[in-house]
Scaffold this motif. Structure first.
Motif, mmCIF file in Angstrom:
data_model
loop_
_atom_site.group_PDB
_atom_site.id
_atom_site.type_symbol
_atom_site.label_atom_id
_atom_site.label_comp_id
_atom_site.label_asym_id
_atom_site.label_seq_id
_atom_site.Cartn_x
_atom_site.Cartn_y
_atom_site.Cartn_z
ATOM 1 N N ALA A 152 -2.048 0.106 4.832
ATOM 2 C CA ALA A 152 -3.195 0.978 4.576
ATOM 3 C C ALA A 152 -2.662 2.400 4.464
ATOM 4 O O ALA A 152 -2.135 2.951 5.432
ATOM 5 N N GLU A 153 -2.801 3.002 3.287
ATOM 6 C CA GLU A 153 -2.078 4.225 2.951
ATOM 7 C C GLU A 153 -2.889 5.508 3.100
ATOM 8 O O GLU A 153 -2.459 6.577 2.633
ATOM 9 N N ASN A 154 -4.039 5.454 3.741
ATOM 10 C CA ASN A 154 -4.906 6.634 3.825
ATOM 11 C C ASN A 154 -4.155 7.904 4.216
ATOM 12 O O ASN A 154 -4.305 8.954 3.577
ATOM 13 N N LEU A 169 -7.063 -2.441 8.120
ATOM 14 C CA LEU A 169 -6.019 -3.253 8.734
ATOM 15 C C LEU A 169 -6.596 -4.507 9.386
ATOM 16 O O LEU A 169 -6.003 -5.592 9.286
ATOM 17 N N VAL A 170 -7.745 -4.380 10.045
ATOM 18 C CA VAL A 170 -8.396 -5.545 10.648
ATOM 19 C C VAL A 170 -8.773 -6.550 9.562
ATOM 20 O O VAL A 170 -8.555 -7.765 9.705
ATOM 21 N N ALA A 171 -9.318 -6.052 8.467
ATOM 22 C CA ALA A 171 -9.700 -6.939 7.360
ATOM 23 C C ALA A 171 -8.477 -7.585 6.730
ATOM 24 O O ALA A 171 -8.507 -8.770 6.350
ATOM 25 N N PHE A 172 -7.380 -6.832 6.601
ATOM 26 C CA PHE A 172 -6.154 -7.410 6.053
ATOM 27 C C PHE A 172 -5.633 -8.519 6.969
ATOM 28 O O PHE A 172 -5.162 -9.556 6.492
ATOM 29 N N TYR A 181 0.396 -2.345 8.794
ATOM 30 C CA TYR A 181 1.215 -1.134 8.685
ATOM 31 C C TYR A 181 0.362 -0.017 8.107
ATOM 32 O O TYR A 181 -0.219 -0.162 7.028
ATOM 33 N N ALA A 182 0.286 1.084 8.837
ATOM 34 C CA ALA A 182 -0.375 2.297 8.348
ATOM 35 C C ALA A 182 0.602 3.450 8.503
ATOM 36 O O ALA A 182 0.747 3.993 9.602
#
Length: 271
Positions: A152-154, A169-172, A181-182
């Motif tokens: 997640a690249e926010n 991330l939870v949905a992934f 990974y963020a």
């Protein structure tokens, strides 16, 4: 060691503890990092691009996989690839990328929720989840383990929204990603929040919080399972070369005397 054996070894590394995953960009860097004690390697899209004389995000899937094959041949370590946005916007693009990565001998890969569109750099939530779901289905259809890491690249694209990052991330994780990974999380509190939200699935951290890097042991205590370097090691190598080149051109030859002899490098290489 076969690709399946490397893949199983890589998957097992995520089952407990915390390990460093340095990012190599060519055979020499892979062997140097292996000699440094790494238990697995990742590629770096930035490092690959720089090695080709290009800017980051200017590498094709074929070039990324060719680079991965070089790293795989250079050591016996498992290798996971930075495969950017999955090299296409559609879920099937991501699935095809996972299949190609496994065929190349990779033990895993990362896929981002980015779009390559500067005006709208992050995929909408539903599209982002569908892409990871398709990649996960492709990974689970393989005859051996394959660690799919969803990014997640926010925080890398000017959207410092921790709630949305955690939601993604939870949905992934629910869509089948093996590791979450963020990059560029701001502080240890954010890292702990991510770890807690997706538990028991493992979390990868890019070096550490942006507020200031901490020892690997501190990240392990926060529940992080994997710590990668992104393009930092490649960046350090190229920037140091720029500094030494500038010093030489400027006539400061004594500056070059600070570089150690090549014995350690030769010892890490083959042939």
């Amino acid at each position: 060691m076969t690709a399946a054996e490397r893949a199983a070894r890589f998957a097992a590394l995520h089952e407990g503890g915390c390990f460093a995953l340095p990012n190599a960009w060519d055979a020499g860097s892979a062997r140097v990092l292996a000699a440094s004690g790494a238990v697995a390697l990742a590629t770096t899209s930035a490092g690959i691009a720089w090695s080709l004389g290009r800017r980051d995000y200017a590498v094709s899937l074929a070039e990324s996989l060719d680079n991965a094959r070089v790293l795989i041949a250079a050591t016996d370590l498992p290798v996971s690839a930075d495969l950017e946005d999955g090299f296409g916007p559609a879920p099937e693009d991501c699935a095809a990328t996972v299949r190609a990565a496994a065929q190349a001998g990779l033990a895993g890969c990362t896929i981002e929720d980015t779009t390559r569109d500067a005006a709208s750099p992050i995929h909408g939530f539903d599209d982002a989840v569908a892409r990871i779901r398709a990649a996960a289905v492709a990974a689970r259809a393989l005859p051996h383990p394959f660690v799919l890491t969803a990014r997640a690249e926010n925080f890398l694209f000017g959207r410092p929204d921790l709630d949305d990052t955690i939601r993604r991330l939870v949905a992934f994780a629910e869509a089948g990603a093996d590791c979450l990974y963020a990059p560029a999380l701001p502080d240890m509190a954010a890292i702990r929040a991510v770890v807690s939200a997706v538990a028991p699935k493992p979390v990868n951290v890019l070096l550490g919080p942006r507020a200031g890097l901490v020892p690997l042991a501190d990240l392990a205590a926060a529940g992080v399972r994997r710590v990668s370097a992104g393009g930092l090691i490649a960046r350090a190598a190229y920037l140091h070369a720029m500094e030494l080149g500038a010093a030489m051109v400027a006539g400061d030859l004594p500056r070059l005397a600070t570089v150690p002899p090549g014995a350690a490098l030769n010892a890490a290489m083959r042939g």
